[in-house]
Design a protein around this motif. Structure first.
Motif, PDB file in Angstrom:
ATOM      1  N   ASN A 185      27.730  50.463  46.684  1.00 59.30           N
ATOM      2  CA  ASN A 185      27.960  50.365  48.074  1.00 59.30           C
ATOM      3  C   ASN A 185      27.349  48.921  48.634  1.00 59.30           C
ATOM      4  O   ASN A 185      28.316  48.077  49.464  1.00 59.30           O
ATOM      5  CB  ASN A 185      27.122  51.431  48.718  1.00 59.30           C
ATOM      6  CG  ASN A 185      27.815  52.800  48.692  1.00 59.30           C
ATOM      7  OD1 ASN A 185      28.964  52.681  48.025  1.00 59.30           O
ATOM      8  ND2 ASN A 185      27.310  53.740  48.915  1.00 59.30           N
ATOM      9  N   GLU A 186      26.157  48.460  48.331  1.00 61.79           N
ATOM     10  CA  GLU A 186      25.797  47.324  48.689  1.00 61.79           C
ATOM     11  C   GLU A 186      26.518  46.273  48.396  1.00 61.79           C
ATOM     12  O   GLU A 186      26.841  45.354  48.982  1.00 61.79           O
ATOM     13  CB  GLU A 186      24.201  46.950  48.394  1.00 61.79           C
ATOM     14  CG  GLU A 186      23.598  45.941  48.603  1.00 61.79           C
ATOM     15  CD  GLU A 186      22.246  45.509  48.061  1.00 61.79           C
ATOM     16  OE1 GLU A 186      21.697  44.455  48.416  1.00 61.79           O
ATOM     17  OE2 GLU A 186      21.622  46.400  47.581  1.00 61.79           O
ATOM     18  N   GLN A 187      27.079  46.182  47.077  1.00 61.74           N
ATOM     19  CA  GLN A 187      27.697  44.836  46.310  1.00 61.74           C
ATOM     20  C   GLN A 187      29.250  44.993  46.724  1.00 61.74           C
ATOM     21  O   GLN A 187      29.862  44.007  46.891  1.00 61.74           O
ATOM     22  CB  GLN A 187      27.406  44.936  45.021  1.00 61.74           C
ATOM     23  CG  GLN A 187      26.340  44.865  44.558  1.00 61.74           C
ATOM     24  CD  GLN A 187      26.007  45.169  43.038  1.00 61.74           C
ATOM     25  OE1 GLN A 187      26.669  45.503  42.177  1.00 61.74           O
ATOM     26  NE2 GLN A 187      24.814  45.152  42.587  1.00 61.74           N
ATOM     27  N   THR A 188      29.888  46.055  47.003  1.00 64.23           N
ATOM     28  CA  THR A 188      31.176  46.331  47.515  1.00 64.23           C
ATOM     29  C   THR A 188      31.287  45.746  48.902  1.00 64.23           C
ATOM     30  O   THR A 188      32.121  45.170  49.272  1.00 64.23           O
ATOM     31  CB  THR A 188      31.767  47.779  47.357  1.00 64.23           C
ATOM     32  OG1 THR A 188      30.985  48.617  47.934  1.00 64.23           O
ATOM     33  CG2 THR A 188      32.219  48.014  46.011  1.00 64.23           C
ATOM     34  N   ARG A 189      30.196  46.056  49.888  1.00 64.03           N
ATOM     35  CA  ARG A 189      30.092  45.478  51.076  1.00 64.03           C
ATOM     36  C   ARG A 189      30.147  43.948  51.067  1.00 64.03           C
ATOM     37  O   ARG A 189      30.966  43.179  51.835  1.00 64.03           O
ATOM     38  CB  ARG A 189      29.002  46.097  51.810  1.00 64.03           C
ATOM     39  CG  ARG A 189      29.257  47.511  52.420  1.00 64.03           C
ATOM     40  CD  ARG A 189      27.973  47.559  53.356  1.00 64.03           C
ATOM     41  NE  ARG A 189      26.639  47.791  52.830  1.00 64.03           N
ATOM     42  CZ  ARG A 189      26.200  48.988  52.277  1.00 64.03           C
ATOM     43  NH1 ARG A 189      26.802  50.066  52.501  1.00 64.03           N
ATOM     44  NH2 ARG A 189      24.941  49.071  51.973  1.00 64.03           N
ATOM     45  N   ARG A 190      29.452  43.281  50.089  1.00 62.90           N
ATOM     46  CA  ARG A 190      29.566  41.931  50.081  1.00 62.90           C
ATOM     47  C   ARG A 190      30.659  41.360  49.570  1.00 62.90           C
ATOM     48  O   ARG A 190      31.118  40.372  50.142  1.00 62.90           O
ATOM     49  CB  ARG A 190      28.113  41.639  49.168  1.00 62.90           C
ATOM     50  CG  ARG A 190      26.869  41.683  49.364  1.00 62.90           C
ATOM     51  CD  ARG A 190      25.848  40.733  48.714  1.00 62.90           C
ATOM     52  NE  ARG A 190      25.965  41.061  47.456  1.00 62.90           N
ATOM     53  CZ  ARG A 190      24.883  41.677  46.651  1.00 62.90           C
ATOM     54  NH1 ARG A 190      24.101  42.429  47.463  1.00 62.90           N
ATOM     55  NH2 ARG A 190      24.810  42.012  45.500  1.00 62.90           N
ATOM     56  N   LEU A 191      31.340  42.025  48.639  1.00 64.50           N
ATOM     57  CA  LEU A 191      32.535  41.815  48.152  1.00 64.50           C
ATOM     58  C   LEU A 191      33.843  41.864  49.031  1.00 64.50           C
ATOM     59  O   LEU A 191      34.592  40.999  49.311  1.00 64.50           O
ATOM     60  CB  LEU A 191      33.140  42.672  47.121  1.00 64.50           C
ATOM     61  CG  LEU A 191      34.352  42.312  46.247  1.00 64.50           C
ATOM     62  CD1 LEU A 191      34.164  40.952  45.673  1.00 64.50           C
ATOM     63  CD2 LEU A 191      34.528  43.381  45.271  1.00 64.50           C
ATOM     64  N   ILE A 192      33.734  42.882  50.134  1.00 65.97           N
ATOM     65  CA  ILE A 192      34.548  42.961  51.224  1.00 65.97           C
ATOM     66  C   ILE A 192      34.234  41.667  52.238  1.00 65.97           C
ATOM     67  O   ILE A 192      35.247  41.010  52.446  1.00 65.97           O
ATOM     68  CB  ILE A 192      34.232  44.230  51.898  1.00 65.97           C
ATOM     69  CG1 ILE A 192      34.953  45.558  51.374  1.00 65.97           C
ATOM     70  CG2 ILE A 192      35.012  44.362  53.404  1.00 65.97           C
ATOM     71  CD1 ILE A 192      34.576  46.743  51.556  1.00 65.97           C
ATOM     72  N   ASP A 193      33.161  41.487  52.415  1.00 62.76           N
ATOM     73  CA  ASP A 193      32.790  40.127  53.274  1.00 62.76           C
ATOM     74  C   ASP A 193      33.510  38.856  52.689  1.00 62.76           C
ATOM     75  O   ASP A 193      33.972  38.079  53.335  1.00 62.76           O
ATOM     76  CB  ASP A 193      31.287  40.048  53.324  1.00 62.76           C
ATOM     77  CG  ASP A 193      30.642  41.165  54.219  1.00 62.76           C
ATOM     78  OD1 ASP A 193      31.223  41.860  54.943  1.00 62.76           O
ATOM     79  OD2 ASP A 193      29.404  41.105  54.035  1.00 62.76           O
ATOM     80  N   PHE A 194      33.477  38.865  51.273  1.00 60.98           N
ATOM     81  CA  PHE A 194      33.836  37.684  50.621  1.00 60.98           C
ATOM     82  C   PHE A 194      35.389  37.634  50.726  1.00 60.98           C
ATOM     83  O   PHE A 194      36.321  36.533  50.928  1.00 60.98           O
ATOM     84  CB  PHE A 194      33.676  37.534  49.239  1.00 60.98           C
ATOM     85  CG  PHE A 194      34.186  36.558  48.410  1.00 60.98           C
ATOM     86  CD1 PHE A 194      33.844  35.314  48.350  1.00 60.98           C
ATOM     87  CD2 PHE A 194      35.225  36.963  47.518  1.00 60.98           C
ATOM     88  CE1 PHE A 194      34.217  34.240  47.765  1.00 60.98           C
ATOM     89  CE2 PHE A 194      35.861  36.001  46.789  1.00 60.98           C
ATOM     90  CZ  PHE A 194      35.524  34.598  46.994  1.00 60.98           C
ATOM     91  N   TRP A 195      35.902  38.844  50.492  1.00 53.37           N
ATOM     92  CA  TRP A 195      37.385  38.893  50.805  1.00 53.37           C
ATOM     93  C   TRP A 195      37.949  38.748  52.088  1.00 53.37           C
ATOM     94  O   TRP A 195      38.951  37.870  52.406  1.00 53.37           O
ATOM     95  CB  TRP A 195      37.815  40.286  50.058  1.00 53.37           C
ATOM     96  CG  TRP A 195      39.169  40.849  50.769  1.00 53.37           C
ATOM     97  CD1 TRP A 195      40.289  41.019  50.265  1.00 53.37           C
ATOM     98  CD2 TRP A 195      39.351  41.736  52.016  1.00 53.37           C
ATOM     99  NE1 TRP A 195      41.325  41.532  50.932  1.00 53.37           N
ATOM    100  CE2 TRP A 195      40.709  42.298  52.163  1.00 53.37           C
ATOM    101  CE3 TRP A 195      38.610  42.535  52.713  1.00 53.37           C
ATOM    102  CZ2 TRP A 195      41.229  43.134  52.893  1.00 53.37           C
ATOM    103  CZ3 TRP A 195      39.016  43.160  53.826  1.00 53.37           C
ATOM    104  CH2 TRP A 195      40.233  43.525  53.816  1.00 53.37           C
ATOM    105  N   TYR A 196      37.264  39.112  52.962  1.00 54.01           N
ATOM    106  CA  TYR A 196      37.664  38.843  54.439  1.00 54.01           C
ATOM    107  C   TYR A 196      37.458  37.563  54.837  1.00 54.01           C
ATOM    108  O   TYR A 196      38.295  36.946  55.712  1.00 54.01           O
ATOM    109  CB  TYR A 196      36.712  39.951  55.338  1.00 54.01           C
ATOM    110  CG  TYR A 196      37.426  39.787  56.700  1.00 54.01           C
ATOM    111  CD1 TYR A 196      38.418  40.533  57.211  1.00 54.01           C
ATOM    112  CD2 TYR A 196      36.626  39.167  57.797  1.00 54.01           C
ATOM    113  CE1 TYR A 196      38.922  40.554  58.344  1.00 54.01           C
ATOM    114  CE2 TYR A 196      37.093  39.091  58.977  1.00 54.01           C
ATOM    115  CZ  TYR A 196      38.113  40.080  59.598  1.00 54.01           C
ATOM    116  OH  TYR A 196      38.731  39.826  60.794  1.00 54.01           O
TER     117      TYR A 196
END
Length: 355
Positions: A185-196
């Motif tokens: 969960n923590e890492q996918t949130r970071r990945l979403i931030d990068f994608w956005y």
């Protein structure tokens, strides 16, 4: 679009640590292609045949036979491969594929830990040689042994036209899964931030999982069936011609729909829309976006409720984080995302599942 995954062989040239299939099986596809043609032709609309395995390129003669047989039927072709044997196909043969999906588990250390020493470099070298011939996408398996999910995905952006991933649940014990779930969960949130951050710069990274959720939230689109398309637009043909709802269901005979020699397009397995294992879907705020996630999970009564609760939390985390951005920008980047979905439509439709 209808997709038909053809198991070309059970055999595989790798022995990935998390894979539950029998890698030593010598079973190969053996059935009448006229029966396959008759079954597929009963579906009205565009169609795509995807070669699957095992490692499908270990039965390359069958692949060539199928492509030649359906040459005049206006059918698209794809393949899911581990990428090691791509050099067995000529450039002319590679050009016949509308999409190639390569199994690779992130950066070199992570990938080689699961797939064997040296596999990462072989895969990347093969991909670079053919990248201009057709669309080529990465398919990752994320397990609790991968330390950096975000880096595993980001490290492949420049090598592939798009990236898709699924989580691997070898152990259904919540005690062993919960630590992974929290890190994921923590890492996918970071990945979403990068994608956005890419969206704000005018670039839609081809991550079906994120882009499709953003689109559906922005346009208030609701999913009526599981997003993977199993049992509705996606079907799997086993090596003996038996028909199943998805590639994972072939290992359980209770899910068998029929055989290509006797089955038509109206035959389906029981297909509930939402999860029957935990009964949480009815009150879930994201049910119209998630739609139950995995068809096998929706239909399984063997999953523990506690485990299902943990897995649901991963999906909810992804949807909620993307929704926070949609609420902030009012769907401002929908045109950018829609353009990427159109450009890579075959891949988006094929991989429409939330991990």
């Amino acid at each position: 679009m209808y997709y038909f995954d053809l198991y070309t062989t059970r055999e595989c040239n790798l022995s990935c640590a998390y894979c539950a299939q029998d890698k030593t099986s010598k079973q190969k596809a053996e059935y009448n292609l006229y029966h396959l043609q008759r079954y597929i032709s009963d579906f009205e609309g565009e169609k795509c045949i995807v070669f699957y395995g095992g490692e499908p390129l270990l039965n390359i003669d069958f692949i060539k036979d199928v492509i030649s047989f359906f040459d005049s039927d206006n059918i698209k072709f794809g393949i899911q491969t581990n990428g090691i044997l791509l050099s067995r196909l000529s450039l002319e043969e590679l050009a016949l594929f509308d999409m190639i999906m390569v199994s690779i588990d992130g950066y070199e250390v992570s990938n080689d830990k699961f797939r064997g020493h040296g596999t990462y470099r072989t895969i990347i070298d093969n991909v670079r040689k053919i990248k201009k011939m057709t669309k080529i996408y990465a398919r990752l398996t994320i397990s609790d042994a991968i330390e950096y999910v975000d880096y595993s995905v980001i490290s492949l952006i420049n090598c592939f036209d798009g990236i898709f991933w699924q989580t691997c649940d070898k152990d259904y014990s919540p005690d062993t899964y919960i630590d992974f779930s929290e890190r994921y969960n923590e890492q996918t949130r970071r990945l979403i931030d990068f994608w956005y951050s890419g969206l704000k710069a005018g670039v839609a990274m081809s991550f079906p999982i994120f882009n499709l959720i953003y689109r559906d939230l922005s346009l208030n689109l609701k999913q009526e069936k599981v997003r993977c398309g199993a049992n509705s637009t996606h079907f799997t043909i086993d090596v003996d011609g038996s028909i199943f709802p998805c590639v994972d269901s072939v290992f359980e005979q209770k899910y068998k729909i029929g055989h290509i020699s006797e089955c038509d397009s109206t035959r389906r397995h029981h297909n509930p829309t939402f999860c029957g294992a935990c009964r949480r879907c009815a009150a879930c705020a994201v049910r119209d976006i998630c739609a139950g996630a995995c068809w096998m999970d929706v239909n399984s009564l063997e999953l523990g409720r506690e485990y299902t609760h943990i897995k649901c939390s991963n999906i909810i985390c992804i949807i909620n984080h993307i929704e926070s951005y949609v609420n902030r920008d009012n769907g401002r980047y929908i045109s950018t995302i829609s353009s990427d979905i159109r450009e890579n439509g075959l891949f988006y439709e094929y991989c429409e599942e939330i991990p």
